[in-house]
Design an enzyme around this catalytic site. Structure first.
Site, PDB file in Angstrom:
ATOM      1  N   ASN A  17      -5.175   6.157  16.149  1.00 19.49           N
ATOM      2  CA  ASN A  17      -6.304   6.016  17.063  1.00 19.49           C
ATOM      3  C   ASN A  17      -6.926   7.363  17.422  1.00 19.49           C
ATOM      4  O   ASN A  17      -8.098   7.425  17.796  1.00 19.49           O
ATOM      5  CB  ASN A  17      -5.895   5.223  18.306  1.00 19.49           C
ATOM      6  N   GLU A  18      -6.148   8.432  17.301  1.00 14.69           N
ATOM      7  CA  GLU A  18      -6.731   9.753  17.536  1.00 14.69           C
ATOM      8  C   GLU A  18      -7.746  10.080  16.441  1.00 14.69           C
ATOM      9  O   GLU A  18      -8.847  10.563  16.713  1.00 14.69           O
ATOM     10  CB  GLU A  18      -5.630  10.828  17.562  1.00 14.69           C
ATOM     11  N   GLN A  24       0.846  -1.190   0.000  1.00 13.50           N
ATOM     12  CA  GLN A  24       0.000   0.000   0.000  1.00 13.50           C
ATOM     13  C   GLN A  24       0.888   1.249   0.000  1.00 13.50           C
ATOM     14  O   GLN A  24       1.688   1.446   0.912  1.00 13.50           O
ATOM     15  CB  GLN A  24      -0.886  -0.008   1.247  1.00 13.50           C
ATOM     16  N   GLY A  25       0.742   2.082  -1.052  1.00 15.56           N
ATOM     17  CA  GLY A  25       1.472   3.352  -1.103  1.00 15.56           C
ATOM     18  C   GLY A  25       0.507   4.465  -0.758  1.00 15.56           C
ATOM     19  O   GLY A  25       0.004   5.158  -1.631  1.00 15.56           O
ATOM     20  N   SER A  41       0.538   6.818   2.414  1.00 13.26           N
ATOM     21  CA  SER A  41       1.010   8.072   3.004  1.00 13.26           C
ATOM     22  C   SER A  41       2.041   8.752   2.115  1.00 13.26           C
ATOM     23  O   SER A  41       2.685   8.118   1.272  1.00 13.26           O
ATOM     24  CB  SER A  41       1.666   7.783   4.355  1.00 13.26           C
ATOM     25  N   GLU A 101      -9.888  -2.322   6.250  1.00 10.54           N
ATOM     26  CA  GLU A 101      -8.643  -2.338   7.013  1.00 10.54           C
ATOM     27  C   GLU A 101      -8.930  -2.165   8.485  1.00 10.54           C
ATOM     28  O   GLU A 101      -8.396  -2.854   9.340  1.00 10.54           O
ATOM     29  CB  GLU A 101      -7.740  -1.210   6.503  1.00 10.54           C
TER      30      GLU A 101
END
Lengths: 336, 386
Positions: free
Chosen positions: B369-370, B125-126, B128, B243
């Site tokens: 998680n934020e 997975q590209g 970010s 995901e």
């Protein structure tokens, strides 16, 4: 594998929720809080909703349901913070009436009948020496003794009021010879019922607080738009969401007499106690000072939570039961 | 409500258990995040595929066996119970493939899915970019329209196993005048060949596959676009839900970790003390909660109820549970916890410490998680946006 509640069970949930919203709004909880005599008419309403005879066979006028429906119903009882010994009556005392030895059948039928219809108030002692909800006001109290379940009329026992922080619990200690309690099904059912109420309490407190956070404005916007407030409420919601499946699983395990039912109940009570305590803490924090008044409805739910989280075994007591099963036997249990 | 497994489900479990028992390598393959280990993991992937265990819930024509989601969960429980090797194909299987199923053309599905399942083609997975982590819509990589396709330019980072894979998928800005999540397109692209450079990035847990990807006018044909041009954000959101939700971390993984934690405690501390007992019990309770919660989620998905933002709750829960389990483990190990690969006194070659380090990444990847908490607050609880 069918992990979801059935249509009938969902219907029961909705019926009890709307029924309790009608007969037991928070103003009624407040009324009973200030005057225990207000419970009597309410108790008949609970009977009309079928709450008392959930586990009693239909032949005896009950609904003939299982611990799964008990859990569903108790969750709604928690959601409404409904006062009175509903847990003690529905989960312990009334189903145990059938097991009372040596009582003539007509006496059993009559007592079950009166009790299910709500004309008689019944409670139960689950753990010896623990305070019993509404023991002072009850018409009957059930105890488990070496000789089997004993139903004592109010005149036949002495109750010493032990006021609880939750004035709707009307706790009292009772001294009864031979009262042993045990770790078997009725006590597990009590813990399961308490766990279910805690889920309902947690849901209600989070909901009330979300509503408040959407309305209360500071710095020109609703306080619910601030990330810290959001994260408090998400943590409360998530803990409750993840604890609930354990409660339903434990209810199912009890209903089929699974050999690991006690283990399942302990996990459920531990998780539900923790979730409700967290929800209580977050609810009060987000309400701020207004939540700290008795004028605000929140305190009824907080105090019920603080009592039930530790009644019928606290989270740490139940975790110790889990630990014993995992660590002290000859081999660790397997998930599958 | 009936939590008993049906006869068919029990038979499925027994079949999986027997096959795994007979076929899971007895010796460790080494980490799948090193070049040599990765190659050994590929051999295992092909074995899985040939026996029909690679993608059990996929249709048979794509290499699956048409199992239900409940059966998939059962398979995962057995897989982790057997201590089977980590799945180096997971980004293709659990991230790209659901997107193809959801938004891909029949031609794309026919051409790609089986290769993903068989590990004939390895995907990463590209997602970010240096300026676009949590804020994925801030991506600046572009796609320039040319005859028959596009030329991709820009940079992707934090690509797990990027150094070992054949291809990747990611978002590129196809509308030069667009901002934020508008005007993005979902592309599949090669990791080898002209116009693409892969640079490994060392991770603190020793993983060697982590990589940056540099694109310099790299050509991809039109059929490498999934979904519609300029609609990439919507296509990407379907990936993100799986995901976070059901696919990435099944309960079996954490049930096995809890089991190993109990075994560690029994071996090193026996009955332990009140604090260690409480922690072990909590680990088991969390694993059980996740298990029963996920069975219910699977049942709802099988009734075609959409999962949506509730999947963010899952992600918060499993990632923090996993970290807590590993913290408990390294606490149990005490002064032995720091002893690592090659240390004669290390427990399990420092496996728990390594697992702890990877568990620290859990609250970061697949959406921090934020961010997840913000999503739950706004889309589940209905609190106002900040």
């Amino acid at each position: 594998m069918q992990p979801l509640l059935t249509e009938d069970q969902l219907l029961l949930l909705a019926t009890i929720r709307s029924g309790l919203a009608k007969v037991c709004p928070v103003t009624t909880v407040r009324a009973v809080w200030h005057d225990p005599a207000a419970l009597r008419p309410l108790w008949c309403e609970f009977a009309n909703l079928g709450l008392l005879g959930l586990l009693v066979p239909e032949d005896f006028g009950g609904l003939g349901m299982s611990e799964v429906e008990l859990a569903v119903a108790m969750e709604e009882v928690g959601y409404a913070a409904a006062p009175g010994p509903l847990l003690e009556a529905a989960a312990i005392a009334i189903p145990s009436l059938l097991g009372i030895a040596n009582a003539p059948p007509e006496v059993i039928e009559a007592s079950i009948g009166a009790v299910i219809e709500g004309t008689k108030l019944v409670t139960a002692g689950t753990h010896p020496n623990d305070p019993i909800a509404w023991a002072e006001e009850a018409d009957f109290c059930l105890f488990r003794t070496a000789a089997g379940p004993r139903l004592l009329a109010r005149a036949d026992y002495t109750a010493t009021p032990q006021p609880s922080v939750d004035a709707c619990r009307r706790t009292a200690t009772v001294a009864v010879q031979g009262w042993e309690g045990d770790g078997t099904a009725p006590s597990q059912r009590a813990a399961l019922a308490a766990a279910a109420q805690l889920i309902g309490l947690a849901k209600r407190m989070t909901e009330m607080t979300v509503e408040y956070a959407n309305v209360r404005q500071q710095f020109g916007k609703p306080i619910g738009s601030f990330q810290a407030v959001k994260h408090h409420l998400v943590d409360a919601h998530a803990a409750t969401e993840m604890a609930r499946p354990l409660v339903l699983r434990a209810a199912w395990s009890l209903s089929v007499g699974a050999s690991d039912a006690a283990f399942a109940v302990s996990m459920a009570k531990a998780a539900a106690s923790d979730a409700a305590e967290l929800a209580a803490k977050k609810a009060l924090q987000v309400h701020g000072a207004i939540g700290y008044t008795t004028e605000c409805d929140l305190h009824f739910f907080l105090k019920r939570t603080w009592a039930l989280a530790r009644a019928h075994g606290s989270a740490s007591w139940h975790r110790e039961q889990v630990a014993a099963a995992l660590l002290d036997g000859p081999a660790a249990p397997a998930f599958c | 409500m009936d939590l008993r497994f049906t006869a068919a489900e029990q038979a499925f479990r027994a079949e999986a258990r027997a096959w795994l028992e007979a076929n899971v390598p007895t010796e460790s393959l080494g980490s799948g995040d090193t070049a040599e280990g990765f190659a050994r993991h590929l051999v295992w992937e092909k074995k899985l595929f040939e026996a029909g265990w690679s993608v059990v819930a996929w249709p048979v024509k794509y290499g699956g066996r048409g199992a239900s989601l409940i059966e998939w969960l059962i398979f995962e429980e057995e897989y982790y119970r057997a201590g089977a090797p980590s799945r180096v194909t997971q980004n293709g299987i659990f991230l790209l493939a659901p997107t193809l199923f959801e938004c891909g053309t029949e031609a794309q599905k026919d051409s790609l899915l089986k290769k993903i399942a068989s590990a004939d083609q390895l995907w990463c997975q590209g997602w970010s970019e240096p300026n676009a982590g949590s804020d994925l819509a801030a991506g600046r990589s572009t796609a320039r329209r040319v005859e028959g396709g596009w030329r991709l330019s820009g940079q992707k980072t934090w690509a797990t196993r990027g150094a070992f894979c054949d291809a990747f998928f990611g978002l590129f800005r196809t509308d030069p005048d667009s901002q934020r999540h508008k005007g993005l397109t979902y592309f599949m692209a090669p990791l080898k060949g002209e116009g693409v450079t892969v640079r490994p990035v060392d991770r603190l847990d020793g993983d060697q596959g982590f990589a940056e990807i540099f694109l310099d006018d790299c050509f991809v044909p039109d059929d490498m676009v999934i979904g519609q041009v300029n609609q990439g954000w919507n296509v990407a959101m379907s990936t993100t839900s799986s995901e976070r939700g059901l696919s990435l971390r099944s309960p079996g993984r954490f049930m096995a970790t809890a089991g190993r934690l109990v075994a560690l405690h029994r071996a090193r501390l026996g009955s332990g003390n009140a604090r260690t007992r409480d922690e072990i019990a909590q680990a088991w309770i969390n694993a059980e909660a996740y298990r029963w919660h996920t069975y219910a989620t699977a049942a709802r998905m099988m009734k075609h109820e959409a999962m949506g933002a509730e999947s963010s709750i899952n992600k918060i829960f499993w990632s923090e549970m996993d970290l807590a389990m590993h913290e408990s483990a390294i606490n149990l190990l005490g002064s032995a916890a720091e002893l690592y690969e090659g240390a004669p006194g290390a427990e399990d070659e420092g496996g728990w410490m390594k697992g702890f380090m990877f568990a620290l990444a859990g609250p970061i990847y697949a959406g921090t998680n934020e961010i997840q908490r913000n999503i739950v607050a706004e889309r589940v609880l209905g609190l106002p946006k900040g």
